[in-house]
Design a protein around this motif. Structure first.
Motif, PDB file in Angstrom:
ATOM      1  N   SER A 172      -2.132   6.268   7.341  1.00  7.88           N
ATOM      2  CA  SER A 172      -2.723   6.246   5.991  1.00  7.88           C
ATOM      3  C   SER A 172      -2.438   4.910   5.300  1.00  7.88           C
ATOM      4  CB  SER A 172      -2.209   7.415   5.147  1.00  7.88           C
ATOM      5  OG  SER A 172      -0.803   7.416   5.106  1.00  7.88           O
ATOM      6  N   ASP A 232     -14.853   0.156   6.389  1.00  6.83           N
ATOM      7  CA  ASP A 232     -14.851   1.565   5.947  1.00  6.83           C
ATOM      8  C   ASP A 232     -14.754   2.509   7.137  1.00  6.83           C
ATOM      9  OD1 ASP A 232     -14.994   0.963   3.314  1.00  6.83           O
ATOM     10  OD2 ASP A 232     -17.160   1.294   3.114  1.00  6.83           O
ATOM     11  N   MET A 268     -17.355   5.541  15.667  1.00  6.62           N
ATOM     12  CA  MET A 268     -17.716   5.105  14.327  1.00  6.62           C
ATOM     13  C   MET A 268     -19.171   4.635  14.338  1.00  6.62           C
ATOM     14  SD  MET A 268     -14.283   2.740  13.742  1.00  6.62           S
ATOM     15  CE  MET A 268     -15.373   1.402  13.331  1.00  6.62           C
ATOM     16  N   CYS A 299     -11.149   2.468   8.482  1.00 12.89           N
ATOM     17  CA  CYS A 299     -10.204   3.061   7.518  1.00 12.89           C
ATOM     18  C   CYS A 299     -10.395   4.569   7.391  1.00 12.89           C
ATOM     19  CB  CYS A 299     -10.336   2.376   6.156  1.00 12.89           C
ATOM     20  SG  CYS A 299      -9.769   0.660   6.201  1.00 12.89           S
ATOM     21  N   ARG A 300     -11.658   5.009   7.396  1.00 13.64           N
ATOM     22  CA  ARG A 300     -11.916   6.468   7.351  1.00 13.64           C
ATOM     23  C   ARG A 300     -11.381   7.149   8.607  1.00 13.64           C
ATOM     24  NH1 ARG A 300     -16.959   5.389   5.168  1.00 13.64           N
ATOM     25  NH2 ARG A 300     -17.936   5.691   7.207  1.00 13.64           N
ATOM     26  N   THR A 301     -11.539   6.490   9.753  1.00 10.58           N
ATOM     27  CA  THR A 301     -11.025   7.030  11.018  1.00 10.58           C
ATOM     28  C   THR A 301      -9.509   7.197  10.952  1.00 10.58           C
ATOM     29  OG1 THR A 301     -12.811   6.072  12.329  1.00 10.58           O
ATOM     30  CG2 THR A 301     -10.761   6.565  13.485  1.00 10.58           C
ATOM     31  N   GLU A 311      -7.628   7.462   8.261  1.00  2.21           N
ATOM     32  CA  GLU A 311      -7.290   8.489   7.262  1.00  2.21           C
ATOM     33  C   GLU A 311      -7.534   9.893   7.809  1.00  2.21           C
ATOM     34  OE1 GLU A 311      -8.278   5.692   3.384  1.00  2.21           O
ATOM     35  OE2 GLU A 311      -9.827   6.997   4.245  1.00  2.21           O
ATOM     36  N   ASP A 312      -8.634  10.059   8.551  1.00  6.12           N
ATOM     37  CA  ASP A 312      -8.931  11.379   9.152  1.00  6.12           C
ATOM     38  C   ASP A 312      -7.840  11.774  10.150  1.00  6.12           C
ATOM     39  OD1 ASP A 312     -11.210  11.565   7.680  1.00  6.12           O
ATOM     40  OD2 ASP A 312     -12.587  11.035   9.316  1.00  6.12           O
ATOM     41  N   ARG A 340      -7.982  -2.195   4.211  1.00  7.63           N
ATOM     42  CA  ARG A 340      -8.992  -2.264   3.138  1.00  7.63           C
ATOM     43  C   ARG A 340      -8.740  -3.445   2.204  1.00  7.63           C
ATOM     44  NH1 ARG A 340      -9.683   3.456   2.711  1.00  7.63           N
ATOM     45  NH2 ARG A 340     -11.839   3.928   3.256  1.00  7.63           N
ATOM     46  N   SER A 400     -19.159  -1.878   6.233  1.00  8.66           N
ATOM     47  CA  SER A 400     -19.276  -0.638   7.012  1.00  8.66           C
ATOM     48  C   SER A 400     -18.270  -0.610   8.157  1.00  8.66           C
ATOM     49  CB  SER A 400     -20.696  -0.448   7.545  1.00  8.66           C
ATOM     50  OG  SER A 400     -21.018  -1.454   8.486  1.00  8.66           O
ATOM     51  N   ALA A 458      -4.593   2.138   6.764  1.00 10.51           N
ATOM     52  CA  ALA A 458      -5.949   2.116   6.194  1.00 10.51           C
ATOM     53  C   ALA A 458      -5.961   1.368   4.870  1.00 10.51           C
ATOM     54  CB  ALA A 458      -6.453   3.551   6.019  1.00 10.51           C
TER      55      ALA A 458
END
Length: 353
Positions: free
Chosen positions: A190, A209, A162, A212-214, A216-217, A197, A206, A193
């Motif tokens: 999911s 985010d 990240m 959470c993006r990690t 979700e991916d 959040r 940052s 995340a």
């Protein structure tokens, strides 16, 4: 009584054909089975079974062989599934417990199942989309990069780099990891995340985010479902190898295979094992093959609010693919036994029976 006896004759034909792979005649049945009627009566029963679509008579033989319908009747009425012997169960346990990682366990499971059945074995790794978060750890690796280490309930470890605008201090990183584990452990990736959040409001944007993006991916990563396969070389040694040649092509179509076996493994059956015979697979390459599969591992579905519900689904599947004249009893019991051991290994509170 006549129908009941006729179905006993059908079962005897299927059993003998599985053993010999030669068309079965009425005199052979009368000799090897205590059916309590004459060879002529058995011949009449076999003719009736042929009329009803359970048997077919090859042109070159006086005997008959089962059709898909005949195999389906036989499989649906397997009175008992032969349990593996204590020695076989110990063998499975010791063989799988010798593995050094989840991937090694799955690779060994495929090899073991292929050895027991003499057929093609397929074992899928747990899809991250079905896994739940067990633990997350984040460590700095450079002035603008962090390594997120995510461990799931199945024992899979995912690592993800990240990038962040401002590198958090050690204390903030420790607090953020502790908060994330406290609020999101046990949720699907999911939902984890979403929960992080909504709860990590006092933490650097940052950092939140990025994690959470990690998550979700990883939750939507379709490559997460790896297939481990063993036993394909055995196909060449089958008596009807030419019939099974298209199966080799079907095995290359891993997406089709995974969809079929996933669907089968989620069927609610008395044995906990799904069976598709020939055309039931919906796959042209499997027209002369049968697929036997069972789900392993258990995970609870998240409800709409992210809370865990009581409904359980399998994390992944284990299966065996072979000719329609496979030994269904042995294959079903072996698939079920390996699935139970995999469940026990990745879910410590489970015990194989």
């Amino acid at each position: 009584m006549t129908h009941s006896r006729r179905m006993t004759v059908l079962r005897a034909v299927v059993e003998d054909y599985i053993d010999s792979q030669e068309p079965v005649g009425s005199s052979s049945l009368a000799k090897h089975h205590d059916l309590g009627v004459s060879s002529a009566t058995i011949r009449n029963d076999m003719a009736a079974l042929e009329d009803e679509g359970y048997l077919v008579q090859p042109h070159t033989s006086a005997g008959r062989v089962p059709t898909e319908k005949g195999y389906r009747y036989f499989v649906d009425r397997l009175a008992t599934i032969m349990p593996l012997s204590a020695a076989q169960r110990r063998g499975i346990s010791s063989f799988l417990r010798g593995s050094v990682s989840l991937q090694d366990t799955l690779r060994r499971s495929a090899r073991l199942l292929a050895n027991i059945t003499g057929q093609v074995a397929v074992v899928a790794s747990p899809a991250l989309s079905k896994s739940t978060l067990r633990h997350v750890e984040i460590v700095p690796v450079s002035s603008h990069a962090l390594l997120a280490v995510i461990i799931t309930d199945s024992g899979r470890v995912a690592q993800h780099i990240m990038t962040v605008d401002d590198m958090p201090g050690d204390d903030e990183l420790t607090r953020f990891c502790a908060l994330s584990n406290a609020v999101a452990s046990g949720l699907t990736l999911s939902h984890a995340a979403e929960r992080i959040r909504s709860r990590a409001t006092s933490v650097s944007g940052s950092l939140t985010d990025g994690l959470c993006r990690t998550l979700e991916d990883l939750a939507t990563d379709e490559r997460a479902g790896e297939l481990y396969m063993a036993g394909t070389s055995r196909l060449a040694h089958q008596p009807n190898a030419s019939d099974l040649a298209p199966l080799l092509d079907a095995l290359e179509e891993q997406v089709v295979l995974m969809r079929l076996m996933n669907t089968l493994s989620e069927e609610d059956t008395d044995t906990g094992v799904g069976v598709a015979i020939g055309s039931e697979t919906g796959t042209p390459g499997l027209i002369h093959a049968s697929v036997v599969t069972s789900g392993y591992g258990r995970t609870a579905d998240d409800g709409e609010d992210g809370e865990t519900s009581a409904h359980h689904q399998s994390l992944a599947f284990v299966g065996s693919i072979g000719p329609t004249h496979m030994n269904y009893m042995t294959t079903i019991s072996a698939v079920r036994a390996v699935a139970r051991y995999l469940t026990a290994l990745i879910t410590p509170q489970e015990h194989p029976q």
